[in-house]
Design a protein around this motif. Structure first.
Motif, PDB file in Angstrom:
ATOM      1  N   VAL A   3       0.793  -1.352  -0.071  1.00  0.00           N
ATOM      2  CA  VAL A   3       0.093   0.155  -0.432  1.00  0.00           C
ATOM      3  C   VAL A   3       0.946   1.658   0.045  1.00  0.00           C
ATOM      4  O   VAL A   3       1.497   1.699   0.676  1.00  0.00           O
ATOM      5  CB  VAL A   3      -1.056  -0.304   1.111  1.00  0.00           C
ATOM      6  N   GLU A   4       0.930   1.743  -1.305  1.00  0.00           N
ATOM      7  CA  GLU A   4       1.545   3.446  -1.159  1.00  0.00           C
ATOM      8  C   GLU A   4       0.925   4.778  -0.042  1.00  0.00           C
ATOM      9  O   GLU A   4      -0.130   4.707  -0.856  1.00  0.00           O
ATOM     10  CB  GLU A   4       2.079   3.966  -2.314  1.00  0.00           C
ATOM     11  N   LEU A   5       1.062   4.841   0.271  1.00  0.00           N
ATOM     12  CA  LEU A   5       1.567   6.195   1.511  1.00  0.00           C
ATOM     13  C   LEU A   5       1.692   7.456   0.282  1.00  0.00           C
ATOM     14  O   LEU A   5       2.310   7.006  -0.102  1.00  0.00           O
ATOM     15  CB  LEU A   5       1.218   5.866   2.897  1.00  0.00           C
TER      16      LEU A   5
ATOM     17  N   GLU B  65      11.764   1.192  -2.074  1.00  0.00           N
ATOM     18  CA  GLU B  65       9.993   1.323  -1.623  1.00  0.00           C
ATOM     19  C   GLU B  65       9.425   3.212  -1.219  1.00  0.00           C
ATOM     20  O   GLU B  65       8.978   3.552  -1.015  1.00  0.00           O
ATOM     21  CB  GLU B  65       9.762   0.536  -1.336  1.00  0.00           C
ATOM     22  N   SER B  66      10.807   2.991   0.023  1.00  0.00           N
ATOM     23  CA  SER B  66      10.316   4.208   0.941  1.00  0.00           C
ATOM     24  C   SER B  66      11.806   4.756   1.052  1.00  0.00           C
ATOM     25  O   SER B  66      12.862   5.109   1.867  1.00  0.00           O
ATOM     26  CB  SER B  66      10.023   3.207   2.316  1.00  0.00           C
ATOM     27  N   PRO B  67      12.417   5.728   0.148  1.00  0.00           N
ATOM     28  CA  PRO B  67      13.681   6.198   0.545  1.00  0.00           C
ATOM     29  C   PRO B  67      13.868   6.921   1.228  1.00  0.00           C
ATOM     30  O   PRO B  67      14.988   7.830   1.824  1.00  0.00           O
ATOM     31  CB  PRO B  67      13.995   7.128  -1.005  1.00  0.00           C
TER      32      PRO B  67
ATOM     33  N   LEU C  88       7.989   6.553 -16.134  1.00  0.00           N
ATOM     34  CA  LEU C  88       7.922   5.785 -15.228  1.00  0.00           C
ATOM     35  C   LEU C  88       8.346   6.251 -13.987  1.00  0.00           C
ATOM     36  O   LEU C  88       8.582   7.725 -13.910  1.00  0.00           O
ATOM     37  CB  LEU C  88       9.779   5.095 -15.316  1.00  0.00           C
ATOM     38  N   ASP C  89       7.987   5.753 -12.568  1.00  0.00           N
ATOM     39  CA  ASP C  89       7.645   5.772 -11.551  1.00  0.00           C
ATOM     40  C   ASP C  89       9.026   5.886 -10.745  1.00  0.00           C
ATOM     41  O   ASP C  89      10.392   4.908 -11.149  1.00  0.00           O
ATOM     42  CB  ASP C  89       6.521   5.772 -10.717  1.00  0.00           C
ATOM     43  N   ARG C  90       9.351   5.946  -9.693  1.00  0.00           N
ATOM     44  CA  ARG C  90      10.804   6.183  -8.955  1.00  0.00           C
ATOM     45  C   ARG C  90      10.919   5.385  -8.575  1.00  0.00           C
ATOM     46  O   ARG C  90      12.449   3.979  -8.790  1.00  0.00           O
ATOM     47  CB  ARG C  90      10.349   6.869  -7.220  1.00  0.00           C
TER      48      ARG C  90
ATOM     49  N   GLY D  28       5.875  -3.880 -13.818  1.00  0.00           N
ATOM     50  CA  GLY D  28       4.840  -2.369 -12.837  1.00  0.00           C
ATOM     51  C   GLY D  28       4.900  -3.536 -12.016  1.00  0.00           C
ATOM     52  O   GLY D  28       5.400  -4.986 -11.574  1.00  0.00           O
ATOM     53  N   ARG D  29       4.291  -2.897 -10.372  1.00  0.00           N
ATOM     54  CA  ARG D  29       4.508  -3.047  -9.616  1.00  0.00           C
ATOM     55  C   ARG D  29       3.297  -4.366  -8.981  1.00  0.00           C
ATOM     56  O   ARG D  29       3.110  -5.028  -7.816  1.00  0.00           O
ATOM     57  CB  ARG D  29       3.896  -2.095  -8.638  1.00  0.00           C
ATOM     58  N   GLY D  30       2.013  -4.089  -9.643  1.00  0.00           N
ATOM     59  CA  GLY D  30       0.792  -4.898  -9.335  1.00  0.00           C
ATOM     60  C   GLY D  30       1.138  -6.171  -9.608  1.00  0.00           C
ATOM     61  O   GLY D  30       2.052  -6.930 -10.406  1.00  0.00           O
TER      62      GLY D  30
END
Lengths: 182, 602
Positions: free
Chosen positions: A180-182, B85-87, B271-273, B305-307
């Motif tokens: 889940v991306e916030l 994912e969460s830089p 493209l996303d990050r 993709g991410r899905g």
């Protein structure tokens, strides 16, 4: 385009290969024992043996391998999707992703060798007392050894399987968390 | 306490590795696979520990390790994955921050630019946590405290005194009490010597100059090491080190990823990050294929993709040989004349907090600048022959770092070198056959532990810089002009570990109870200045300004505000760090002296 299709074939072989490792561990008790032996901590000769087993025994190697193949190679995503409606080019592109990732998993966690060194298609002779676990006879099976035949598949054998250790409390059934991306 | 192993640690910008061998020798240094978290709940032993640190959010599950079930942060592969994912919660390139003198390196600044609710740590603490993880993993696997082994920690040859100091501070914090520093290019050469056995003497002889080209993930480092014969014995001297260049394999992979991203953008695909990071990894693989297989004209790129639906969501492109040649070979290793110099970086302002990445990506230009700057480096060594030409002349090249695994890049660099040397009338250098450029530094560092115990040839050289304190000269103020400053040499070039440089009397006045700052300079070319030499002027580029020194005299026994005359004394500690002390002319008690802080923020 052509390259993509031809790679898809290679990929098929890879899928089989990828499955060898966990299905055989799951269903082949003798192999599982050898794999367990292979999982014993391997020591660098220069350093002392670790005082206790290096890592706790893995909870479920099949789930673990599935998780790694999904994480690195999106294997479950690929297999769960119905490919029937997609053109070969799309399947080929997906195969590249899956192949590259799963191949890395095999390279870093599993050592696999061919059971036979002869070329496929060549003639060979099986002497009396050949290893029945590693050679399957097909076609006109009868008579007594030595058997003369043609090598159709050279076979694979896992010589080493190194899976990560699972941290206590981790639910191995979650092979890929929802995101889940916030 | 008994040391059983000599351990080498390559604390890299992007990866960290540890090698060990028994103190009594008799075995080759071996890189150890040490456990790290690779995904939530999954621990694996690997030889490379990515130098990344991730802070879990309170909503996340623990990042449990076998030895700590309640951990809230991770080091290694899991952290690196989270960087995509969460830089905002990931610390990376801590080593580059550790040698960035424009920031407070002991201050909580990483992850850089992260929101306020995320825990922040200093570059020193990040380095400490990587080393601490190695210690935990080592003792979890081998049941031995790492802190009780003899540890060699490598640093770039270009690290200045302050960055070395901070590295040791991190090592001490991690309990590595028995630690020594070693320059990475020297470690690479030690690894080569260890690998070649006694046979190395057939590859190197008196008069040889080895150029070590170390292009890692984040930095490029050059060193020159000369072989000379003295009293019939072959000696190795590290005669020159290069500047700190924040340029490495990561820049190259990113450059290729941008080429592909632009191609996709032209097809209307953005493209996303997350995809950009995945693309960078994919490009690295494609690049390696193209660089190692000269017959391939292109390598396909497929990006998921991410899905969970894979099919129909794949971005397809390809990386062509022409692109790799244009972007990597010509972009990072262009054919340039020996007179080429890298584009200069505009001076970094006080408010600018980013890393000082190299302004010029051309490795060959940086190399030409190094060889030209160090043209005199071998002059003082006996038996090196007469100097001619505009460059230092290496006769052999040792490659190190992941980037130089690409044949095309090595070939290009050697072509450029041969071309420059030919113009100088010198022969083309030969290549020393090295092995495993990713792990050589850790191996060489472990081997150096044996050398320190007297088993093997030691590379001499001492400190790679001379150090100077800026003294303001009394002069009438002129608007718009900085007051003239002279540079007092406090530590000469080439000081050995454990040696002192007592100054001839040169009085400085320090005010009691107030922190006093001095400007501080280093030079990697002024080899002849002795401690106490005062320079009124110097050639442009000869001296490089470093972060200032600070000293505060405690008021005890003296009146606040008093001016105390002191002299400066320098020594190189056995660990390999520079220790500057202020010694009062009239001590109140025997041996009174105060440590001077290096690496204070500008």
């Amino acid at each position: 385009m052509l390259r993509a299709v031809s790679d898809a074939l290679t990929f098929g072989a890879r899928i089989a290969l990828a499955f060898v490792c966990f299905f055989r561990v799951l269903f082949d008790g003798a192999l599982a024992a050898r794999v367990r032996a292979a999982l014993e901590p391997r020591l660098e000769p220069a350093l002392p043996p670790p005082p206790e087993p290096e890592e706790p025994p893995s909870a479920d190697p099949a789930l673990q391998l599935l998780a790694i193949l999904q994480r690195e190679g999106r294997l479950v995503d690929f297999l769960k999707q119905d490919v029937a409606g997609f053109p070969d080019a799309d399947i080929g592109a997906a195969a590249r992703v899956v192949h590259e990732g799963c191949r890395k998993v095999l390279a870093s966690h599993v050592e696999i060798e061919s059971l036979r060194s002869e070329d496929e298609g060549s003639k060979l002779t099986l002497e009396t007392g050949f290893d029945r676990a590693s050679v399957k006879l097909t076609g006109n099976v009868g008579g007594v050894a030595p058997y003369r035949g043609t090598l159709r598949h050279k076979g694979w054998r896992v010589t080493k399987l190194e899976l990560p250790s699972v941290v206590a409390g981790h639910d191995a059934r979650v092979i890929y968390p929802a995101e889940v991306e916030l | 306490m008994s040391e059983r192993y000599v351990v080498g640690i390559d604390l890299g910008t992007t990866h960290t590795a540890l090698a060990a061998l028994p103190v009594d020798g008799g075995a080759a240094p071996e890189v150890l696979a040490l456990p790290q978290l690779v995904a939530q709940g999954s621990v694996e032993a690997r030889v490379l520990l990515p130098s990344f640190l991730y802070f879990a959010h309170e909503s996340e599950a623990q990042l449990a390790l076998p030895w700590d079930a309640a951990r809230r942060f991770s080091v290694g592969e899991h952290a690196r994955t989270r960087a995509a994912e969460s830089p905002a919660r990931v610390v990376s390139s801590a080593k580059s921050w550790l040698c960035h003198d424009g920031v407070d390196r002991r201050g909580p600044i990483l992850p850089q630019g992260a929101p306020d609710d995320i825990e922040k740590i200093s570059p020193v603490e990040a380095s400490f946590r990587y080393l601490d993880h190695l210690g935990e993993a080592f003792s979890a696997k081998y049941g031995l405290p790492l802190g009780e082994q003899q540890v060699t920690l490598t640093v770039p040859a270009s690290f200045d005194a302050a960055a070395r100091d901070l590295t040791v501070e991190a090592a001490y914090a991690a309990g590595l009490e028995n630690v020594t520093l070693l320059e990475e290019p020297q470690a690479a050469l030690y690894a080569w010597i260890a690998g070649a056995g006694e046979g190395w003497r057939t590859h190197l002889g008196p008069g040889d100059v080895v150029l070590v080209v170390d292009v890692g993930g984040g930095t490029t480092d050059f060193s020159a090491i000369a072989a000379v014969e003295r009293d019939g014995v072959l000696e190795l001297h590290r005669i020159a080190v290069g500047d700190h260049i924040l340029l490495g394999g990561d820049n190259m992979d990113l450059a290729l990823a941008h080429v592909i991203a632009q191609k996709l953008a032209r097809e209307g695909k953005e493209l996303d990050r997350w995809q950009m990071v995945a693309l960078t990894h994919t490009c690295r693989g494609a690049k390696e294929r193209l660089l190692s297989d000269a017959s391939a004209s292109s390598a396909p790129i497929a990006l998921a993709g991410r899905g969970s639906a894979l099919l129909g969501n794949i971005l397809k492109s390809e990386l062509t040989r022409e692109e790799v040649t244009r972007v990597l070979v010509d972009g990072f290793f262009p054919v340039v004349p020996a007179s080429a110099r890298p584009a200069a970086r505009a001076r970094v302002g006080l408010t600018q907090l980013g890393l000082p990445y190299a302004a010029d990506p051309a490795v060959t230009k940086h190399l030409a600048a190094f060889l030209s700057r160090q043209v005199e480096a071998a002059d003082k060594l006996a038996g090196m022959g007469a100097r001619h030409g505009a460059l230092l002349h290496p006769s052999a090249v040792l490659f190190n770092g992941g980037v130089v695994k690409g044949d095309a890049l090595r070939t290009r660099l050697l072509e450029a070198l041969a071309h420059w040397l030919e113009a100088d009338g010198a022969p083309a250098p030969r290549v020393l056959p090295g092995a495993d450029p990713d792990l050589a530094v850790a191996r060489g560092a472990a081997y150096y532990g044996l050398v320190r115990r007297g088993q093997g040839l030691r590379i001499r050289g001492g400190t790679a810089r001379a150090y100077y304190v800026g003294i303001e000269s009394p002069a009438p103020a002129v608007p718009g002009l900085e007051p003239p400053i002279s540079a007092l040499c406090v530590a000469p070039f080439g000081m050995d570990e454990g040696s002192h440089a007592e100054l001839p009397p040169h009085e400085l006045g320090l005010v009691v109870g107030e922190p006093v700052r001095f400007r501080f300079f280093g030079s990697s070319v002024r080899r002849d200045d002795r401690a106490g030499t005062e320079l009124e002027r110097w050639a442009p580029g000869e001296l490089e300004e470093l972060s200032p020194l600070e000293i505060e005299l405690p008021a005890e026994g003296r009146r606040e505000g008093d001016v105390v005359p002191v002299e400066l004394a320098a020594q190189i500690t056995p660990v390999g760090t520079l220790l500057l002390e202020a010694v009062p002319r009239e001590p109140r008690e025997p041996n009174e002296r105060w440590k001077i802080e290096l690496g204070v923020r500008h």
